[in-house]
Write a protein that holds these residues in place. Structure first.
Motif, PDB file in Angstrom:
ATOM      1  N   SER A 176      -2.927   3.348  -0.651  1.00 42.81           N
ATOM      2  CA  SER A 176      -3.472   2.523  -1.718  1.00 42.81           C
ATOM      3  C   SER A 176      -3.009   2.090  -2.359  1.00 42.81           C
ATOM      4  O   SER A 176      -1.476   1.616  -1.978  1.00 42.81           O
ATOM      5  CB  SER A 176      -3.838   4.018  -2.930  1.00 42.81           C
ATOM      6  OG  SER A 176      -3.318   4.272  -3.576  1.00 42.81           O
ATOM      7  N   LYS A 177      -3.862   0.215  -2.586  1.00 37.57           N
ATOM      8  CA  LYS A 177      -3.066  -0.668  -3.176  1.00 37.57           C
ATOM      9  C   LYS A 177      -2.513  -0.765  -4.968  1.00 37.57           C
ATOM     10  O   LYS A 177      -3.066  -0.104  -5.103  1.00 37.57           O
ATOM     11  CB  LYS A 177      -4.796  -1.579  -2.974  1.00 37.57           C
ATOM     12  CG  LYS A 177      -3.793  -3.075  -2.764  1.00 37.57           C
ATOM     13  CD  LYS A 177      -5.270  -3.941  -2.999  1.00 37.57           C
ATOM     14  CE  LYS A 177      -4.605  -5.328  -3.914  1.00 37.57           C
ATOM     15  NZ  LYS A 177      -5.639  -6.572  -2.816  1.00 37.57           N
ATOM     16  N   LYS A 178      -1.012  -1.221  -4.557  1.00 37.93           N
ATOM     17  CA  LYS A 178      -0.432  -1.076  -5.483  1.00 37.93           C
ATOM     18  C   LYS A 178      -0.048  -2.081  -5.969  1.00 37.93           C
ATOM     19  O   LYS A 178      -0.622  -3.787  -5.677  1.00 37.93           O
ATOM     20  CB  LYS A 178       1.091  -0.661  -5.496  1.00 37.93           C
ATOM     21  CG  LYS A 178       1.400   1.316  -5.094  1.00 37.93           C
ATOM     22  CD  LYS A 178       0.325   1.797  -6.105  1.00 37.93           C
ATOM     23  CE  LYS A 178       0.560   3.096  -5.011  1.00 37.93           C
ATOM     24  NZ  LYS A 178      -0.098   4.363  -6.638  1.00 37.93           N
ATOM     25  N   PHE A 202       0.732  -0.960   0.361  1.00 41.93           N
ATOM     26  CA  PHE A 202       0.090  -0.165   0.394  1.00 41.93           C
ATOM     27  C   PHE A 202       0.951   1.320  -0.295  1.00 41.93           C
ATOM     28  O   PHE A 202       1.463   1.060   0.916  1.00 41.93           O
ATOM     29  CB  PHE A 202      -1.044  -0.226   1.566  1.00 41.93           C
ATOM     30  CG  PHE A 202      -1.831  -1.237   1.538  1.00 41.93           C
ATOM     31  CD1 PHE A 202      -3.379  -0.702   0.638  1.00 41.93           C
ATOM     32  CD2 PHE A 202      -1.918  -2.333   1.534  1.00 41.93           C
ATOM     33  CE1 PHE A 202      -4.414  -1.165   0.516  1.00 41.93           C
ATOM     34  CE2 PHE A 202      -2.877  -3.371   1.177  1.00 41.93           C
ATOM     35  CZ  PHE A 202      -3.785  -3.126   1.343  1.00 41.93           C
TER      36      PHE A 202
END
Lengths: 198, 84
Positions: free
Chosen positions: A177-179, A173
């Motif tokens: 936000s998730k990568k 993250f």
């Protein structure tokens, strides 16, 4: 997709799993067992093959979201005359993975990647752990991988964190936000390793 | 054998391999061996072998395939005991 695994040879000896004949029967296919038993160091070979299977399995779970406990479903494509391979082709059902193996006298680290359309840059590092306590090992390994990613992406560490999904697969993250970057973590005995694909 | 008895026996088998002792104290049917108890996967094979010894049953690899949670392991054990 990627996956990695480390096996500490001394820890594996202490755990004793590979010394159970039925463990070998449940874990290795016939030709894999033949290669292990023909080797000068069968225990070490069993550890190496286990770690190769486990690394490929992790990549498979990431790819298919399908978990299972059945190492014999994971097939190693072994080549005659190769005593200690540096990479192995592995198949699980209809999926194939190339697994790179790095061995020294103490441990083996395996890193798997999907055979199809893998274009990411893959990094793998091994670290020696300060403790054999699970919780400390876990934090230490996560800190090491975040240090690496922070330097690689030139991003402050406080912006980065690692979460896990319901399958237990770690994710990066960044700023909450998730990568898409793939991370695989492993530790056993005195060693930990991480693999990151950017 | 009652479900509670089975669970108790399975808990005894699993305990030596558990790395997350806290999760073990609240073990239930929904508990996942790897994600919750942090049992390493080689030790999960040991669990299957210990289950075979404890219940005097044979677990084929196709049965072991789903033994990733307490619930699915209990199902396999129950099925194998019924076949005896």
């Amino acid at each position: 997709m990627i996956g990695n695994d480390v096996v500490d040879f001394q820890q594996a000896q202490l755990d004793g799993s590979y010394n159970r004949p039925r463990f070998m029967d449940k874990t290795f296919n016939l030709h894999e067992k033949e290669y292990i038993l023909a080797n000068e160091y069968p225990h070490k070979m069993a550890c190496i093959y286990w770690s190769v299977k486990e690394a490929a399995y992790k990549a498979y779970v990431r790819e298919t979201r399908n978990r299972f406990l059945n190492p014999k479903r994971i097939h190693l494509q072994l080549k005659d005359g190769v005593k200690e391979p540096i990479d192995l082709l592995v198949s699980i059902d209809s999926f194939s993975y190339m697994v790179e193996i790095e061995v020294n006298e103490c441990r083996v680290v395996s890193v798997a990647k999907s055979m199809n359309q893998f274009s990411k840059k893959l990094f793998s590092h091994t670290i020696q752990l300060p403790s054999n306590q699970y919780s400390i090992q876990n934090v230490y390994t996560k800190t090491a991988v975040l240090d690496f990613i922070s330097k690689h992406l030139n991003k402050p560490k406080h912006c980065l964190s690692i979460g896990k999904n319901e399958l237990g697969i770690p994710f990066l993250f960044m700023d909450g936000s998730k990568k898409e970057h793939q991370i695989s973590l492993t530790h056993h005995g005195e060693y930990a390793a991480y693999a990151v694909a950017f | 054998m009652s479900d509670t008895n089975l669970l108790e026996k399975l808990k005894t088998i699993v305990e030596p391999y558990v790395q997350n002792k806290e999760a073990f104290s609240t073990i239930s049917e929904e508990t996942d061996f790897i994600n919750d108890l942090k049992i390493n996967s080689a030790n999960l094979i040991d669990v299957a072998l210990d289950v075979e010894d404890e219940f005097d049953i044979m677990i084929e690899n196709d049965d072991m395939d789903k033994m990733l949670t307490v619930k699915s392991s209990l199902e396999v054990i129950e099925q194998k005991l019924a076949e005896k």
